[in-house]
Design a protein around this motif. Structure first.
Motif, PDB file in Angstrom:
ATOM      1  N   ALA A   1      -0.500   3.252   3.790  1.00 55.57           N
ATOM      2  CA  ALA A   1      -0.663   4.662   3.424  1.00 55.57           C
ATOM      3  C   ALA A   1      -2.106   5.103   3.635  1.00 55.57           C
ATOM      4  O   ALA A   1      -2.371   6.242   4.032  1.00 55.57           O
ATOM      5  CB  ALA A   1      -0.244   4.870   1.966  1.00 55.57           C
ATOM      6  N   GLN A   2      -3.056   4.210   3.341  1.00 57.54           N
ATOM      7  CA  GLN A   2      -4.466   4.529   3.539  1.00 57.54           C
ATOM      8  C   GLN A   2      -4.817   4.343   5.015  1.00 57.54           C
ATOM      9  O   GLN A   2      -4.439   3.358   5.632  1.00 57.54           O
ATOM     10  CB  GLN A   2      -5.337   3.606   2.677  1.00 57.54           C
ATOM     11  CG  GLN A   2      -5.079   3.753   1.187  1.00 57.54           C
ATOM     12  CD  GLN A   2      -5.903   2.786   0.368  1.00 57.54           C
ATOM     13  OE1 GLN A   2      -7.060   3.045   0.043  1.00 57.54           O
ATOM     14  NE2 GLN A   2      -5.296   1.657   0.004  1.00 57.54           N
TER      15      GLN A   2
ATOM     16  N   ASP B   1       0.837  -1.201   0.000  1.00 48.70           N
ATOM     17  CA  ASP B   1       0.000   0.000   0.000  1.00 48.70           C
ATOM     18  C   ASP B   1       0.871   1.249   0.000  1.00 48.70           C
ATOM     19  O   ASP B   1       0.585   2.224  -0.711  1.00 48.70           O
ATOM     20  CB  ASP B   1      -0.935  -0.006   1.211  1.00 48.70           C
ATOM     21  CG  ASP B   1      -2.044   1.022   1.086  1.00 48.70           C
ATOM     22  OD1 ASP B   1      -2.706   1.056   0.033  1.00 48.70           O
ATOM     23  OD2 ASP B   1      -2.242   1.800   2.040  1.00 48.70           O
ATOM     24  N   GLN B   2       1.948   1.228   0.766  1.00 53.84           N
ATOM     25  CA  GLN B   2       2.889   2.351   0.749  1.00 53.84           C
ATOM     26  C   GLN B   2       3.558   2.488  -0.614  1.00 53.84           C
ATOM     27  O   GLN B   2       3.655   3.588  -1.169  1.00 53.84           O
ATOM     28  CB  GLN B   2       3.953   2.171   1.838  1.00 53.84           C
ATOM     29  CG  GLN B   2       3.451   2.403   3.258  1.00 53.84           C
ATOM     30  CD  GLN B   2       3.271   3.872   3.580  1.00 53.84           C
ATOM     31  OE1 GLN B   2       3.630   4.751   2.800  1.00 53.84           O
ATOM     32  NE2 GLN B   2       2.696   4.155   4.744  1.00 53.84           N
TER      33      GLN B   2
ATOM     34  N   GLY C   1       1.387   4.085  -3.211  1.00 58.64           N
ATOM     35  CA  GLY C   1       0.837   5.398  -2.901  1.00 58.64           C
ATOM     36  C   GLY C   1      -0.592   5.339  -2.409  1.00 58.64           C
ATOM     37  O   GLY C   1      -1.373   6.276  -2.633  1.00 58.64           O
ATOM     38  N   GLY C   2      -0.960   4.223  -1.743  1.00 60.31           N
ATOM     39  CA  GLY C   2      -2.302   4.108  -1.174  1.00 60.31           C
ATOM     40  C   GLY C   2      -3.350   3.686  -2.177  1.00 60.31           C
ATOM     41  O   GLY C   2      -4.486   4.178  -2.142  1.00 60.31           O
TER      42      GLY C   2
END
Length: 327
Positions: free
Chosen positions: A162-163, A93-94, A97-98
């Motif tokens: 990221a989210q 996820d990182q 960029g989410g």
């Protein structure tokens, strides 16, 4: 209305996976440029087919997927430890960029559970507990947990997604008990590809009713479904292109106890496949959208079908069907 692609990265044993991965990259680049919204990978261990694992494959696709969501459709959550899954998924996820969507399921293949030393009858409770632990880990706070299957003592996740608070979670299920459980949890139910129209529509209605009864709002809710897609001049023309390949792909599942792919193929063929002309496909999409589905994830790859054919299918859908559902 969103449209995504399910990657069918299953190949004959001994196939050149380096070359096949290159094909997948090219395919995803086409999908990206055509305006699709998402790309999903599949997950199995010890398959009769050579099946690259989804998280490494999706990581390979990050730089080729533009702004599309990337996800699993589905990840067999009970076969792994929640600490492992939490850090792996937070990492991707990182890296993206989410953009990650975590599609999960409880699994069904006996050989997978036996090889991992896991009792198959525990798969649902393991999945639910694993997801609960993962959500705790994704807070970034120390987690102490003593459950039926997992035990943690004040540990903290080293990578957070990221989210926030975590990536979206979709849950696959093929029966009313599982669908009702997902509804009560307020999670999106990912409807399977091989079910007939009335089953898919009827179970979505039941899911939405159970979800509302449990107090969950539909504001911003996602109602996703998998479908097999082939756009041509007619159903017969589409079946001439992909019929042998799609039936061959489903035939691989018979050995895992899904003999209805053999015994009930005519019903699946006529009532589950999104095969036909652009007008036919648009009518099917509209019918399912009227029932409430709003994220269609199409498979246009099957065992033995050249990748060039898959590209033609997604191009024709994007050119002749997708604009009818976009402002």
């Amino acid at each position: 209305m969103k449209f995504g692609i399910l990657l069918d990265h299953q190949y004959e044993p001994g196939d050149d996976l380096h070359r096949r991965t290159g094909e997948i990259v090219e395919y995803v680049q086409h999908v990206r440029d055509l305006g699709y919204d998402s790309v999903f990978g599949i997950h199995h261990y010890l398959s009769s087919l050579s099946t690259p694992q989804p998280l490494p494959l999706l990581s390979r696709l990050i730089d080729h997927s533009g702004t599309m969501e990337l996800g699993t459709g589905i990840l067999i959550l009970p076969l792994g430890h929640p600490v492992h899954w939490a850090e792996e998924i937070a990492t991707i996820d990182q890296m993206s960029g989410g953009r990650f969507v975590l599609g999960i399921g409880s699994g069904y293949r006996n050989d997978e559970f036996a090889s991992f030393g896991i009792e198959r009858r525990t798969r649902v409770s393991r999945m639910n507990e694993a997801l609960d632990v993962m959500r705790q880990l994704w807070t970034g706070e120390p987690v102490t947990h003593k459950g039926q299957h997992f035990e943690l003592d004040g540990v903290r996740c080293s990578v957070l997604p990221a989210q926030r608070p975590h990536p979206p979670v979709w849950v696959g299920a093929n029966g009313p008990i599982g669908i009702a459980r997902i509804a009560r949890q307020g999670l999106p139910w990912l409807a399977p590809s091989n079910v007939r129209r009335n089953w898919a529509v009827g179970n979505l209605a039941d899911y939405r009713a159970a979800r509302a009864e449990a107090g969950h709002s539909e504001n911003g809710a996602v109602f996703p479904i998998h479908r097999d897609l082939c756009v041509a001049d007619s159903f017969d023309a589409a079946y001439a292109i992909a019929g042998t390949a799609v039936r061959r792909s489903y035939g691989e599942y018979v050995q895992y106890g899904m003999d209805y792919f053999e015994t009930q193929w005519e019903g699946i063929e006529s009532k589950a496949l999104f095969f036909g002309s652009p007008d036919d496909i648009a009518a099917k999409v509209q019918d399912f959208a009227d029932a409430g589905y709003n994220h269609f994830v199409f498979r246009a790859q099957w065992l033995g079908l050249p990748i060039a054919r898959s590209i033609e299918i997604v191009e024709r859908f994007a050119r002749e069907v997708m604009p009818r559902f976009r402002p």
